[in-house]
Design an enzyme around this catalytic site. Structure first.
Site, short mmCIF file in Angstrom:
data_model
loop_
_atom_site.label_atom_id
_atom_site.label_comp_id
_atom_site.label_asym_id
_atom_site.label_seq_id
_atom_site.Cartn_x
_atom_site.Cartn_y
_atom_site.Cartn_z
N GLU A 208 22.00 35.13 35.49
CA GLU A 208 22.67 35.49 34.25
C GLU A 208 21.78 36.39 33.37
OE1 GLU A 208 25.68 35.28 33.58
OE2 GLU A 208 26.30 33.96 35.20
N TYR B 86 14.96 46.41 29.71
CA TYR B 86 15.18 45.40 28.66
C TYR B 86 14.26 44.18 28.88
CZ TYR B 86 19.22 48.23 27.51
OH TYR B 86 20.04 49.28 27.17
N TYR C 16 27.50 33.01 25.60
CA TYR C 16 27.94 33.37 26.95
C TYR C 16 27.03 32.74 28.02
CZ TYR C 16 28.21 35.49 31.36
OH TYR C 16 28.29 35.61 32.72
N CYS D 177 47.66 43.62 41.48
CA CYS D 177 47.10 42.54 40.66
C CYS D 177 47.88 41.23 40.87
CB CYS D 177 47.13 42.94 39.18
SG CYS D 177 46.50 41.64 38.13
N CYS E 87 51.00 39.69 32.69
CA CYS E 87 50.20 40.63 31.88
C CYS E 87 51.07 41.32 30.84
CB CYS E 87 49.55 41.66 32.81
SG CYS E 87 48.49 42.79 31.92
S1 SF4 Z 1 46.02 45.37 33.29
FE1 SF4 Z 1 47.09 43.48 33.67
S2 SF4 Z 1 48.26 43.86 35.53
FE2 SF4 Z 1 46.78 45.48 35.36
S3 SF4 Z 1 45.06 44.77 36.61
FE3 SF4 Z 1 44.67 44.12 34.51
S4 SF4 Z 1 45.48 42.05 34.34
FE4 SF4 Z 1 46.34 42.98 36.18
#
Ligand code: SF4
Length: 337
Positions: free
Chosen positions: A38, A83, A121, A203, A209
């Site tokens: 990390e 860094y 993080y 995707c 999305c």
């Molecule tokens: S923008 Fe949305 S649909 Fe396109 S790759 Fe990214 S998560 Fe998937």
């Protein structure tokens, strides 16, 4: 409309099973190895880290070995990653883990965040990947996926936007096997949801999305302008030795070419190169000097043959190599003629 998080996670995890990146730090639950990965991955590409990670573990296999190593050897092993504050923080963290926790990395996130260089993080990444705690991670890859999934248009490089994005991330993370989910989301960002040309057509979570214009996300505030700096240094070699100065500034603790105050208008430099540093673009100009322009309080002569064992920042090492290679070639030419 509420986000269907369970239905969203299923195709993501199925996709990950087939497409996960083969990364060495994914094959361990050792918090030390995960911490090293990390720290190295901050500001550095995976391909670069791959060539350092195994060698680091061979050299410093655990907190105790790292804690007892000299700062010079730690900086030397870090050389090329840049860094260097990260290397110093790792070294300091190892010392605290040994002194305070007997060499065992704490499980509590609040304790992790007390350690040098460990923010939200990094603490969450160790908690989820080493201890499978149900916490999210928001880094470049996951931030990109999350902003697009939710069509989140607030700038993510300011406190308000960042906090809101973390809340979205918390909402999605599963109670169990969060480490695998976090790795899947990271890999989706690294392999499919790319910065400039997201591969939306393949995707696995496309139907969830909400992005209308994914290439424009995440939104960022206007970047500070790049500043150009010129830094001049002297290359002073006497027979088999070279004069170096121990840096007290940017490369604190490392050995650099002696700095000069001004740029010469009459002498040609023996080396020039440009390297980036935060929002600076630095031109390094190196002049050959026969003798030191002044006495530096932290100067030292080193055998040239010992240079490889010294902690030297990459731009200065390149300048030395460039000069020494040219000098060797000139000598060979003289011997032949
Ligand atoms: S923008 Fe949305 S649909 Fe396109 S790759 Fe990214 S998560 Fe998937």
């Amino acid at each position: 409309m509420a986000f269907p998080k369970i239905r969203f996670r299923r195709p993501l995890l199925l996709w990950y099973r087939e497409n996960a990146r083969n990364l060495p730090w994914r094959k361990t639950r050792d918090p030390y190895a995960i911490l090293i990965s990390e720290f190295m991955l901050q500001q550095t590409r995976v391909a670069t880290v791959l060539s350092y990670f195994n060698e680091w573990l061979r050299r410093f296999p655990d907190f105790a070995t790292l804690a007892h190593a000299s700062e010079a050897s730690v900086l030397h092993a870090w050389e090329g990653l840049g860094y260097y504050a990260r290397a110093r923080n790792l070294h300091a963290t190892a010392g605290i883990v040994v002194d305070r926790y007997g060499g065992h990395f704490p499980h509590a996130i609040a304790r992790m965040r007390d350690l040098p260089g460990i923010g939200r993080y990094t603490a969450n990444a160790i908690a989820t990947f080493a201890f499978d705690q149900s916490v999210p991670i928001v880094e470049a890859n996951t931030a990109r996926v999350l902003t697009r999934l939710f069509n989140f248009r607030r700038p993510t490089d300011c406190t308000v936007g960042r906090e809101a994005l973390w809340k979205h991330a918390v909402m999605l993370v599963p109670k169990r096997s969060a480490g695998i989910y976090n790795s899947a989301l990271t890999d989706l960002g690294a392999l499919v949801c790319l910065p400039r040309q997201p591969k939306c057509e393949i995707c696995p979570v496309k139907k969830f999305c909400r992005a209308t214009n994914p290439e424009t996300l995440p939104s960022k505030k206007a970047r500070p302008q790049t500043r150009h700096l010129i830094e001049t240094h002297a290359l002073i070699v006497k027979q088999s030795k070279i004069l170096l100065v121990q840096s007290v500034a940017r490369w604190r603790g490392m050995w650099i070419l002696p700095p000069l105050q001004t740029r010469s208008t009459t002498t040609r430099p023996v080396h020039m190169s440009i390297f980036p540093f935060t929002n600076h673009r630095i031109t390094l100009v190196v002049y050959r000097h026969r003798a030191p322009p002044k006495i530096f309080s932290n100067q030292k002569w080193f055998e040239i043959s010992a240079l490889e064992n010294l902690a030297v920042p990459s731009p200065h090492r390149r300048a030395m190599r460039h000069f020494l290679t040219a000098r060797r070639a000139a000598r060979l030419r003289r011997q032949r003629s």
